[in-house]
Motif scaffolding. Structure first.
Motif, PDB file in Angstrom:
ATOM      1  N   THR B 282       0.840  -1.190   0.231  1.00  9.12           N
ATOM      2  CA  THR B 282      -0.044  -0.109   0.028  1.00  9.12           C
ATOM      3  C   THR B 282       0.894   1.140  -0.088  1.00  9.12           C
ATOM      4  O   THR B 282       0.440   2.295  -0.768  1.00  9.12           O
ATOM      5  CB  THR B 282      -1.032   0.041   1.216  1.00  9.12           C
ATOM      6  OG1 THR B 282      -1.620  -1.339   1.289  1.00  9.12           O
ATOM      7  CG2 THR B 282      -1.933   1.053   1.267  1.00  9.12           C
ATOM      8  N   MET B 283       2.056   1.058   0.718  1.00 15.46           N
ATOM      9  CA  MET B 283       2.803   2.397   0.982  1.00 15.46           C
ATOM     10  C   MET B 283       3.526   2.750  -0.457  1.00 15.46           C
ATOM     11  O   MET B 283       3.396   3.805  -0.720  1.00 15.46           O
ATOM     12  CB  MET B 283       4.112   1.987   1.990  1.00 15.46           C
ATOM     13  CG  MET B 283       5.034   3.070   2.066  1.00 15.46           C
ATOM     14  SD  MET B 283       6.168   2.448   3.418  1.00 15.46           S
ATOM     15  CE  MET B 283       7.199   1.560   2.576  1.00 15.46           C
ATOM     16  N   ILE B 284       4.112   1.809  -1.017  1.00 12.08           N
ATOM     17  CA  ILE B 284       4.580   1.990  -2.488  1.00 12.08           C
ATOM     18  C   ILE B 284       3.684   2.406  -3.493  1.00 12.08           C
ATOM     19  O   ILE B 284       3.884   3.627  -4.151  1.00 12.08           O
ATOM     20  CB  ILE B 284       5.497   0.744  -2.972  1.00 12.08           C
ATOM     21  CG1 ILE B 284       6.387   0.520  -1.870  1.00 12.08           C
ATOM     22  CG2 ILE B 284       5.887   0.828  -4.204  1.00 12.08           C
ATOM     23  CD1 ILE B 284       7.337  -0.932  -2.253  1.00 12.08           C
ATOM     24  N   LEU B 285       2.578   1.575  -3.456  1.00 11.53           N
ATOM     25  CA  LEU B 285       1.447   2.115  -4.420  1.00 11.53           C
ATOM     26  C   LEU B 285       0.888   3.395  -4.499  1.00 11.53           C
ATOM     27  O   LEU B 285       0.833   4.201  -5.502  1.00 11.53           O
ATOM     28  CB  LEU B 285       0.752   1.019  -4.589  1.00 11.53           C
ATOM     29  CG  LEU B 285       0.505  -0.217  -5.472  1.00 11.53           C
ATOM     30  CD1 LEU B 285      -0.794  -1.035  -5.299  1.00 11.53           C
ATOM     31  CD2 LEU B 285       0.897   0.023  -6.855  1.00 11.53           C
ATOM     32  N   GLY B 286       0.824   3.782  -3.067  1.00  8.32           N
ATOM     33  CA  GLY B 286       0.199   5.154  -2.984  1.00  8.32           C
ATOM     34  C   GLY B 286       1.346   6.291  -3.277  1.00  8.32           C
ATOM     35  O   GLY B 286       0.873   7.258  -4.119  1.00  8.32           O
ATOM     36  N   GLY B 287       2.379   5.998  -2.935  1.00  9.14           N
ATOM     37  CA  GLY B 287       3.492   6.847  -3.253  1.00  9.14           C
ATOM     38  C   GLY B 287       3.675   7.077  -4.743  1.00  9.14           C
ATOM     39  O   GLY B 287       3.731   8.065  -5.299  1.00  9.14           O
ATOM     40  N   TYR B 288       3.625   6.040  -5.417  1.00 11.45           N
ATOM     41  CA  TYR B 288       3.707   5.986  -7.083  1.00 11.45           C
ATOM     42  C   TYR B 288       2.653   6.685  -7.715  1.00 11.45           C
ATOM     43  O   TYR B 288       2.810   7.519  -8.307  1.00 11.45           O
ATOM     44  CB  TYR B 288       3.811   4.546  -7.492  1.00 11.45           C
ATOM     45  CG  TYR B 288       3.768   4.364  -9.015  1.00 11.45           C
ATOM     46  CD1 TYR B 288       4.935   4.467  -9.789  1.00 11.45           C
ATOM     47  CD2 TYR B 288       2.554   3.863  -9.710  1.00 11.45           C
ATOM     48  CE1 TYR B 288       5.020   4.403 -10.966  1.00 11.45           C
ATOM     49  CE2 TYR B 288       2.703   3.813 -11.043  1.00 11.45           C
ATOM     50  CZ  TYR B 288       3.766   4.063 -11.710  1.00 11.45           C
ATOM     51  OH  TYR B 288       3.838   4.087 -12.888  1.00 11.45           O
ATOM     52  N   TYR B 302      -3.388  10.130  -2.346  1.00 16.57           N
ATOM     53  CA  TYR B 302      -2.622   8.868  -2.710  1.00 16.57           C
ATOM     54  C   TYR B 302      -1.624   9.069  -1.609  1.00 16.57           C
ATOM     55  O   TYR B 302      -1.032   7.895  -1.117  1.00 16.57           O
ATOM     56  CB  TYR B 302      -2.085   8.905  -4.053  1.00 16.57           C
ATOM     57  CG  TYR B 302      -3.163   8.370  -5.050  1.00 16.57           C
ATOM     58  CD1 TYR B 302      -3.601   7.142  -5.012  1.00 16.57           C
ATOM     59  CD2 TYR B 302      -3.646   9.022  -5.954  1.00 16.57           C
ATOM     60  CE1 TYR B 302      -4.356   6.464  -6.069  1.00 16.57           C
ATOM     61  CE2 TYR B 302      -4.725   8.307  -6.892  1.00 16.57           C
ATOM     62  CZ  TYR B 302      -5.001   7.032  -6.908  1.00 16.57           C
ATOM     63  OH  TYR B 302      -5.836   6.548  -7.777  1.00 16.57           O
ATOM     64  N   THR B 303      -1.179  10.226  -1.259  1.00 16.19           N
ATOM     65  CA  THR B 303      -0.100  10.146  -0.242  1.00 16.19           C
ATOM     66  C   THR B 303      -0.771   9.562   1.164  1.00 16.19           C
ATOM     67  O   THR B 303      -0.076   9.241   1.819  1.00 16.19           O
ATOM     68  CB  THR B 303       0.432  11.695  -0.070  1.00 16.19           C
ATOM     69  OG1 THR B 303      -0.608  12.578   0.108  1.00 16.19           O
ATOM     70  CG2 THR B 303       1.385  11.990  -1.301  1.00 16.19           C
ATOM     71  N   THR B 304      -2.108   9.919   1.209  1.00 12.87           N
ATOM     72  CA  THR B 304      -2.661   9.578   2.624  1.00 12.87           C
ATOM     73  C   THR B 304      -2.786   7.759   2.505  1.00 12.87           C
ATOM     74  O   THR B 304      -2.211   7.325   3.569  1.00 12.87           O
ATOM     75  CB  THR B 304      -4.037   9.942   2.577  1.00 12.87           C
ATOM     76  OG1 THR B 304      -4.152  11.321   2.560  1.00 12.87           O
ATOM     77  CG2 THR B 304      -4.779   9.668   3.854  1.00 12.87           C
ATOM     78  N   ILE B 305      -3.082   7.339   1.485  1.00 10.86           N
ATOM     79  CA  ILE B 305      -3.136   5.858   1.395  1.00 10.86           C
ATOM     80  C   ILE B 305      -1.448   5.456   1.544  1.00 10.86           C
ATOM     81  O   ILE B 305      -1.418   4.423   2.397  1.00 10.86           O
ATOM     82  CB  ILE B 305      -3.285   5.460  -0.229  1.00 10.86           C
ATOM     83  CG1 ILE B 305      -4.732   5.610  -0.710  1.00 10.86           C
ATOM     84  CG2 ILE B 305      -3.174   3.909  -0.337  1.00 10.86           C
ATOM     85  CD1 ILE B 305      -5.349   5.356  -1.971  1.00 10.86           C
TER      86      ILE B 305
END
Lengths: 116, 771
Positions: B282-288, B302-305
């Motif tokens: 979740t962390m990487i996908l959100g950032g991406y 998305y940064t919240t995700i």
């Protein structure tokens, strides 16, 4: 005899089901009447079959074991017949009105009428 | 603790009064509502010292203790921490909304909903019983649904609201099942009891299903992969809602639950692996995905995700330092993300757009807001002297301390943070510094009510960063201790000395700056890649599944609910007789062994009469013949009754049969002739069904014949007919004396039927309905 009666009851039910599945409303009523006949007979046979003249309490009876004819199912059937008669009468009147109002005796038209 | 309950009730009442207040109160009303929330904040803050000393409070109203259902409130370091977050953010958001929602016609409704949410969320984090928690958990989902769909004339908003609701509620349902199982295992759902029975639960054979069910609830609520897609959709809500529900509080409910249950269910390999992997993905996908967004709010979503993923990851690592990192990062994130969402709303309001490509250089029109935004963004980037820096350092430290998969997680974490640094720098330099750009008219200076929230939050980010030790002692360490009592004290400071963590931080920032400088180029490629290569969209896939499900349901309904009477009857007949046959087959051998009486020849004749009349009634085409044959079936049965001594029954049957015949005759000439409606195939099918039912009834009669009836009931009537009822015809006595009330009922039925008949026949057909 029980076997034969069982088959007859089965046939009456089959006739009732077959008629209930028709589209004509008149046949639907006939089906219901078949059902009530078959059910009366079913209760009667289930109570046990014993030939002979009707028994009265004044004959000095004290138990069913002494008098094989069981009065209880008979009482039940009596009630069932009367109720069945009431239902048939009501249904006949309903059918009469149904035909008057819709001009059809086809039950499927009920569904189609709803979609109009 | 009663005080807290009273405060909750006050908050609920305020929610219900708020529409009137907003309508009548004018400008001052939102400030008053904010005061109610701030009052709660101050009141709860009063407990901080008491809680910091290691105390906790519990308050229980018994509801259904046999099923472990109670209304309980529980206050310890963790719930106090969250409660302060909810009330504090609530106050700022309410003030912000006062100005932001001005143009909306339905703003009074908005205030009701957001206060209802605040009540539900506060009650959720203060719940002392998992079922109490569940109820408020669902209430937050419902209020989120209503708030996301607040602009309900927009189809996207309605769709997003439905999606958010369905996902969170489905997770909530799974979670409820998990709670029920947990209650069965531990014998309690009280949180303070559960905290003591961690070993029992972890060693129970049903541990894994319980864990998975509860995680389903937490992950859907906190937008973890693969349920993350509802959160960007929820950005359809007005900005204050995004700031409050979808960044600072509601999406943290799942994190809260994980923290709460960490001492109860955490520490096992299952817990560690599921949480770590889900969190990291979740962390990487959100950032991406955050990187290539052009809508300011979508970037924030998305940064919240990504941040929620980081939190889950930290809880999954489950070491002293990672728990510390989780609590601190949670605070960090709530502070900067709340501020940034409010600024997004403020920009939207004064510029009229949130498109990052069209806006720039806002420091020239809104210097205060821009400064608050820059401070918050620096915190998001994890740069000193913000509290975000401390949070990020702790996260790195937690990953370093992990022996086996730590390196992998560290790389993932660094990657994510590099993206965060790049996004923050891009936002700072493009949106708030640089040349002024705006799509429409020159932006106006935002109102004071809009600026106060973000400025305050940014200020806190800075102050906490400069003086972290105070906050840690007062607020953070009790919260951490209630997750992990073994942790004595936490020391927070900006400067840790030169170590590997600082080195990684330097690398992160350097890489982030490089990525920022390449922002335009990389962004272009990424946008292209996302649009062309990754054609799979979770939100679309979800819609497809939902539509497919609705389509199937519709087909199924129109198949089952055909609207034709005979198909309903058919279903009933077939199902009943198949099930009954299944039962009858087992008893068949018993039936075969019973001996039956021999039929006499006249009985045979009667049976033949019944059967042949029945056949005629079924197949004949003339109505009259059908009715007459049915009559002779009835008379045949009457004859049978006479043979077997049931004289009363026979008389009644004959009479009734005659009456029916007469009635039929009356009606028959008003009815059409029989017409063949059905095809041969359908007649054959109906015949088969009829025989199936008939054969079953035959079997039933045979089975009934060898039942041992209890003769006592009949004996009672036979014995007492004469002495008690003074009648010798037993059947009659039963009807009119022993069961007189039944007979009264029977007569009533007849009367009703008679009234019905009269009514139907006398009723005049209305004009128009007759054809």
């Amino acid at each position: 005899m029980e076997v034969l009666l069982a088959i007859v009851i089965g046939l009456l039910y089959a006739a009732g089901v077959y008629l209930l599945l028709r589209r004509s409303i008149v046949k639907l009523i006939l089906g219901i009447m078949f059902f009530s006949h078959a059910t009366n007979l079913l209760i009667f046979v289930a109570g046990g079959l014993h030939k002979g003249k009707p028994q009265f309490a004044s004959d000095g009876l004290t138990a069913v074991s002494a008098n094989p004819t069981d009065p209880l199912p008979q009482a039940l059937i009596l009630t069932a017949i009367v109720i069945g008669f009431g239902i048939t009468a009501f249904f006949l009147a309903l059918m009469y009105r149904f035909y008057q109002a819709t001009g059809t005796e086809d039950l499927d038209e009920l569904k189609e009428g709803e979609n109009k | 603790m009663t005080g807290i309950l009273i405060y909750l009730i006050i908050l609920l009442i305020t929610a219900f009064l708020s529409p009137y207040l907003i309508r009548k109160g004018g400008k001052i009303a939102p400030w008053l509502l904010g005061m109610v929330s701030a009052g709660g904040f101050a009141y709860l803050l009063g407990f901080a010292g008491f809680i910091a000393d290691g105390n906790s409070l519990n308050y229980t109203i018994e509801w259904l203790p046999e099923l472990y259902l109670n209304f309980s409130l529980y206050l310890d370091g963790l719930s106090l921490f969250f409660a302060l977050l909810v009330t504090g953010m609530g106050a700022l958001v309410l003030v912000f909304s006062g100005n932001y929602m001005k143009p909306y016609a339905m703003k009074h409704r908005f205030f009701f909903l957001i206060l209802l949410f605040e009540f539900a969320m506060l009650a959720l984090v203060l719940s002392g019983n998992l079922f109490t928690l569940f109820i408020f958990w669902e209430l937050t989902s419902v209020s989120s649904f209503l708030l996301v769909g607040f602009n309900h004339e927009k189809p996207e908003a309605r769709n997003a609201a439905l999606q958010a609701l369905l996902i969170t509620v489905a997770g909530g349902l799974a979670m409820m099942a998990g709670f029920i199982m947990l209650g069965q295992i531990a014998g309690t759902l009280e949180i303070n009891q559960l905290l003591k029975s961690g070993d029992l639960i972890r060693n129970h054979p049903h541990y894994l299903p319980v864990l998975l069910l509860i995680l389903a609830g937490a992950f859907t609520k906190s937008a973890q992969f693969p349920f993350h897609f509802w959160l960007p959709g929820a950005m359809q809500a007005p900005s204050p809602v995004s700031a409050y529900l979808h960044s600072a509080t509601m999406v943290k409910a799942g994190i809260y639950l994980l923290m709460r249950l960490s001492p109860v269910m955490g520490g096992t390999p299952e817990w560690k692996y599921i949480l770590t992997i889900t969190g990291a993905v979740t962390m990487i996908l959100g950032g991406y995905f955050a990187y290539s967004q052009t809508d300011f709010k979508k970037v924030l979503a998305y940064t919240t995700i990504s941040a929620l993923g980081t939190l889950v990851l930290m809880l999954g690592i489950d070491t002293d330092i990672s728990i510390k990192a989780a609590i601190i990062f949670l605070l960090v994130h709530a502070l900067y993300k709340g501020a940034l969402f409010m600024i997004a709303g403020l920009i939207d309001k004064s510029v009229g757009s949130r498109d990052l490509r069209k806006i720039g250089g806002l420091n020239k029109v809104m210097p205060v807001a821009a400064l608050a935004a820059i401070i918050s963004l620096l915190s998001m980037a994890g740069l000193p002297p913000m509290i975000g820096f401390i949070g990020k350092e702790l996260i790195y430290e937690a990953k370093f301390a992990l022996p086996d998969i730590g390196n992998l997680l560290l790389i993932a974490g660094v990657l994510t943070n590099v993206i965060m640094v790049a996004i923050s720098l891009a936002l700072i330099f493009n949106l708030f510094l640089g040349p002024l750009k705006y799509p429409g008219e020159r932006p106006t200076r935002p109102a004071f009510a809009l600026r106060v929230g973000p400025s305050l939050l940014a200020g806190i980010s800075l102050i906490f960063g400069l003086f972290p030790a105070r906050v840690a002692d007062f607020l953070l360490s009790p919260a951490i201790k209630s997750i992990r009592p073994s942790i004595d004290s936490i020391k927070l400071s900006l400067w840790h000395g030169f170590n590997e963590v600082l080195l990684v931080s330097f690398i992160t920032v350097a890489a982030g700056v490089i990525l920022f400088l390449l922002y335009r180029k990389v962004n272009h490629i990424l946008t292209h890649f996302n649009n062309e290569v990754i054609t799979f969209r979770f939100a679309d896939a979800f819609n497809k599944i939902l539509n497919g499900f609705l389509f199937l349901t519709k087909r199924k309904t129109s198949f089952i609910q055909s609207g034709y009477q005979r198909f309903y009857l058919m279903a009933i007949f077939i199902m009943t007789s198949v099930l009954a046959w299944y039962q009858l087959i087992f008893t068949w051998p018993e039936i075969e062994n019973v001996s039956f009486s021999q039929p006499a020849i006249y009985e045979f004749v009667i049976l033949l009469l019944i059967v042949s009349s029945a056949m005629v009634a079924v197949f004949v085409r003339s109505r009259l013949a059908a009715i007459l044959s049915l009559g002779s079936v009835g008379y045949g049965i009457g004859l049978l009754f006479i043979v077997y001594g049931a004289i009363d029954v026979a008389i009644t049957l004959m009479l009734a049969e005659t009456l029916v015949l007469v009635l039929f005759m009356v009606v028959i000439y008003h009815l059409p002739k029989f017409t063949e409606f059905s095809s041969k195939a359908s007649r054959l099918r109906d015949g088969a069904i009829a025989l199936l039912v008939g054969s079953f009834m035959t079997g039933l009669v045979l089975k009934a014949g060898q039942l041992n009836l209890n003769p006592k009931i009949s004996d009672f009537y036979v014995e007492n007919a004469l002495p008690l009822a003074h009648g010798s015809n037993i059947v009659n006595v039963i009807l009119v004396d022993f069961r007189a009330l039944d007979t009264l009922g029977e007569i009533t039925v007849l009367v009703i039927a008679a009234i019905g008949v009269v009514a139907l026949l006398k009723l005049k057909t209305k004009k128009g309905s007759a054809t």
